[in-house]
Design a protein around this motif. Structure first.
Motif, short mmCIF file in Angstrom:
data_model
loop_
_atom_site.label_atom_id
_atom_site.label_comp_id
_atom_site.label_asym_id
_atom_site.label_seq_id
_atom_site.Cartn_x
_atom_site.Cartn_y
_atom_site.Cartn_z
N UNK A 98 0.83 -1.20 0.00
CA UNK A 98 0.00 0.00 0.00
C UNK A 98 0.86 1.26 0.00
N UNK A 99 1.89 1.26 0.84
CA UNK A 99 2.79 2.42 0.93
C UNK A 99 3.53 2.63 -0.39
N UNK A 100 4.05 1.53 -0.94
CA UNK A 100 4.87 1.69 -2.15
C UNK A 100 4.03 1.97 -3.39
N UNK A 101 2.80 1.50 -3.42
CA UNK A 101 1.92 1.83 -4.55
C UNK A 101 1.79 3.35 -4.69
N UNK A 102 1.59 4.04 -3.55
CA UNK A 102 1.43 5.48 -3.59
C UNK A 102 2.73 6.17 -3.99
N UNK A 103 3.85 5.67 -3.49
CA UNK A 103 5.15 6.25 -3.84
C UNK A 103 5.41 6.12 -5.33
N UNK A 104 5.13 4.95 -5.87
CA UNK A 104 5.36 4.67 -7.29
C UNK A 104 4.45 5.57 -8.15
N UNK A 105 3.17 5.64 -7.78
CA UNK A 105 2.22 6.44 -8.56
C UNK A 105 2.58 7.93 -8.49
N UNK A 106 3.07 8.38 -7.36
CA UNK A 106 3.48 9.78 -7.24
C UNK A 106 4.62 10.10 -8.21
N UNK A 107 5.50 9.12 -8.42
CA UNK A 107 6.61 9.32 -9.34
C UNK A 107 6.10 9.41 -10.78
N UNK A 108 5.11 8.60 -11.11
CA UNK A 108 4.50 8.68 -12.44
C UNK A 108 3.83 10.04 -12.63
N UNK A 109 3.14 10.49 -11.61
CA UNK A 109 2.49 11.81 -11.66
C UNK A 109 3.52 12.93 -11.80
N UNK A 110 4.66 12.74 -11.17
CA UNK A 110 5.73 13.74 -11.27
C UNK A 110 6.18 13.90 -12.72
N UNK A 111 6.31 12.76 -13.40
CA UNK A 111 6.70 12.80 -14.81
C UNK A 111 5.60 13.45 -15.66
#
Length: 279
Positions: A98-111
């Motif tokens: 759950x924690x890493x899903x949000x971290x990963x998606x935030x990085x996609x959003x950053x791009x």
């Protein structure tokens, strides 16, 4: 496809920062693998996480390739088995996803938020669908593998414990003893039968003394299983002697109508051994 490749490369180039973000955000109880300060454990978690990042990233350049999902399932299966081997509970693991899903998606959003990348809302939605579908596949495969492997590991441990709790001790070239101690349920009774046959063959046992003095209770199913064990041992040429039969065990055998008249029975193990000249 060009933007998908650019996203893939962006994610792969940020595997370290993504993993570092997870290490900073993850919370776990003191005894958990996720809170360990042992360098080798931390390095293993980093390697596993980086592999996960790149495996997920591949879906953006080959979204319809089945091999991508095979790789995802392979990662989930390997890590699930590793978590079982470290005795990490599922309730410790799922929150990390759950924690890493949000971290990963935030990085996609950053791009996607970078103006020079010109990412449309439609493209971001497509990426969202791909990402969350892949992530859900990981969790589904992980839980399935973890549950199956955990169950098989427990079963193997239980069988080993049962085998160790029913050892055949060879006293002479002719006679061996199987001292049974503690409660015997139907499952243990079956394992005793199986291991007794195996051990008798391996040790070339001619006569086996089955001592029941340490068994407090024998129900009808177990008494029947004991009768089957004795009968089966006879078929492979092993004479069985039973000792230490408690009154309640004898009553159970009578109630079942089991015929032990062809089996030698002694009240105690000592008397049986004295009869065979073993002191």
């Amino acid at each position: 496809m060009e933007k998908n490749m650019a996203l893939h490369d962006f994610i792969v180039n940020n595997t370290d920062s993504l993993t570092n973000a997870w290490f900073q955000a993850k919370k776990a109880k003191e005894s958990s693998i996720y809170s360990s300060t042992v360098p080798t454990i931390g390095e293993k978690l980093r390697v596993q996480n980086k592999k996960f990042i790149t495996t997920i990233a591949h879906i953006f350049i080959n979204p319809d390739t089945e091999s991508n999902y095979d790789a995802i399932k392979k990662w989930a299966s390997e890590v699930a088995k590793d978590r079982v081997s470290t005795q990490t509970e599922l309730n410790e693991i799922i929150p990390q996803f759950k924690v890493f899903r949000q971290i990963y998606w935030n990085k996609i959003n950053e791009f996607a938020s970078e103006p020079t990348n010109s990412i449309t809302a439609e493209k971001l939605l497509t990426w969202s669908n791909l990402f969350h579908y892949a992530f859900d596949n990981v969790i589904e495969e992980f839980v399935a593998t973890y549950t199956a492997y955990h169950r098989s590991t427990l079963l193997a441990q239980q069988e080993m414990i049962s085998e160790l709790s029913s050892p055949i001790i060879k006293l002479t070239s002719e006679i061996s003893v199987l001292p049974l101690i503690g409660s015997i349920d139907t499952q243990r009774a079956k394992i005793i039968t199986e291991t007794s046959l195996k051990q008798c063959q391996e040790k070339n046992v001619e006569c086996l003394v089955i001592d029941l003095s340490g068994v407090p209770i024998v129900d009808t199913m177990v008494a029947n299983q004991l009768f089957i064990a004795v009968t089966t041992l006879e078929l492979i040429g092993v004479k069985s002697i039973i000792t230490g039969v408690r009154p309640e065990v004898a009553q159970t055998a009578i109630h079942l109508g089991l015929d032990f008249s062809h089996i030698t029975i002694y009240s105690t193990l000592q008397k049986a051994l004295e009869k065979w000249g073993v002191t």
